[in-house]
Write a protein that holds these residues in place. Sequence first.
Motif: not given
Length: 486
Positions: A123-124, A136-137, A153-154, A159-161
């Motif tokens: 993810l980073d 994301v699978h 974490r995100y 960016f990840y929301r």
Amino acid sequence: MATNPLSILFVASEVDGLIKSGGLADVAKALPQALHSAGQDIRIAIPGYSGIEHLSDAPILLESQLESWPHTPYRVRQCAVGDVSVYAIENESYFARPAMYAENNQAYSDNGERFAFFSAAALDMLPKLGFQPNIVHANDWHTGLVPFLLKYRYQRNDFYRFMRSIISVHNAVFKGVFSYEDVRCLPEFHSHDIWPAAISHSHIAMLKAGVMCADKINAVSPSYAEELKTELGSHGMAWEFQTRANDLVGILNGCDYQAWNPETDTYLPVNYNAERESLSAGKRGCKQALQEQIGLPILDVPMLGMVCRLTQQKGIYYLLPILKDLLKHQVQLVIVGTGEPILAENLREMAGRYSDKLVFIEAYNNQLAHLVEAASDFFLMPSEFEPCGLNQIYSMAYGTLPIVRSVGGLKDSVIDYDDDAHSATGFAFSEPTSQALLLVIQRALLLYCQSPNEFVRIQQNAMAQDFCWTDAAQQYIALYHQALEG
Ligand code: GLC
């Protein structure tokens, strides 16, 4: 209905074409390929194991470190499998080792830390690579912390929301159980009450974290999805799967018919198709070649094949007690696989005793797997449980009738001769006993010996089956869209 293509990061611990230990790798290669062919922007992330051939020649895309403490350094290399991009995430201290998970049947003691790191790095790296997937699978316990980290974490990170996560369950017997100490590398686990992951006050299970946090969950067959909601079928995680039942579906794996096609298979001495003459000449030629290669008498007798990891799951404990009775018949049995030393020892001993009928090859060998599939008349899969199973599907493509226990994906893919003679593609039994296995094998041998024409008809039925990945990929795309809508 045409929908916009999605971008997907497929995170797995192994991918065939780069590095493989089992069925997960087959799926991690074929499913992304099918999603790519269906027009999706899919990329794969795997650990950069030093065992991946030519990895050090692959271009470096990124040299970085985890943003969260403890800032572990990592490097991303660009690889590919077919048309699909693969990001191999390297960290010497975690992945420059002789094996992926274990040596001498002993799991690496820091596997918790290794796969926690890998999940975090997958993810980073995304904003640093400028890749912002919709989905994301994750796959199995190794990547169970990916859905967890997306939430924990995100969730509030722009960016990840809007990313949504899926986890595929290939085998719930492996849960990735570690102490909080083992996964201290993730600051989230400095507190000891992380309920979606916790299985006790001292331990977490990575699979549980994935199942509780993913937006959607899929099992690799519809029957396995049902079995996961039971204590026995989930190996003790029924509550979690029941809790998530509304988001749990089963999608049967497909078959990579490019790799598994008797007409084009380069591992076979004689190629063949389902047409009667071709089928009989092909199977005869392959059987003889296998007999020569492994030192069995060149005889025209029914041959049973078995290729599997030697674990309890695969039903070897049903087979061992009846081997003596089975080998009284005019048959040959070939078993190929590696795994638990005690099972290997038992098989070695029996093979020594019945060397004209039973050969055990303690190896993991792709060429041999293909030849055994082609040379055998029957393929044995008496599994205790089987999330999907792929070999029964390969067998059918090769006109080799599977003899399976009716569980999980075996139940969903093989039609038993006694159940429905017209559409039959193999033989199945239900009771988890050796006796039931012996009976079904005898049933199969009887058909082979007494009704050769009928036997060929069933072989042709089996070869006409089409477990194509194209259909499965469409079901995954539908699931991704449901996750995004949810
Ligand atoms: C695991 C399961 C097997 C399945 C494969 C791919 O190896 O044990 O049943 O076919 O994953 O999903």
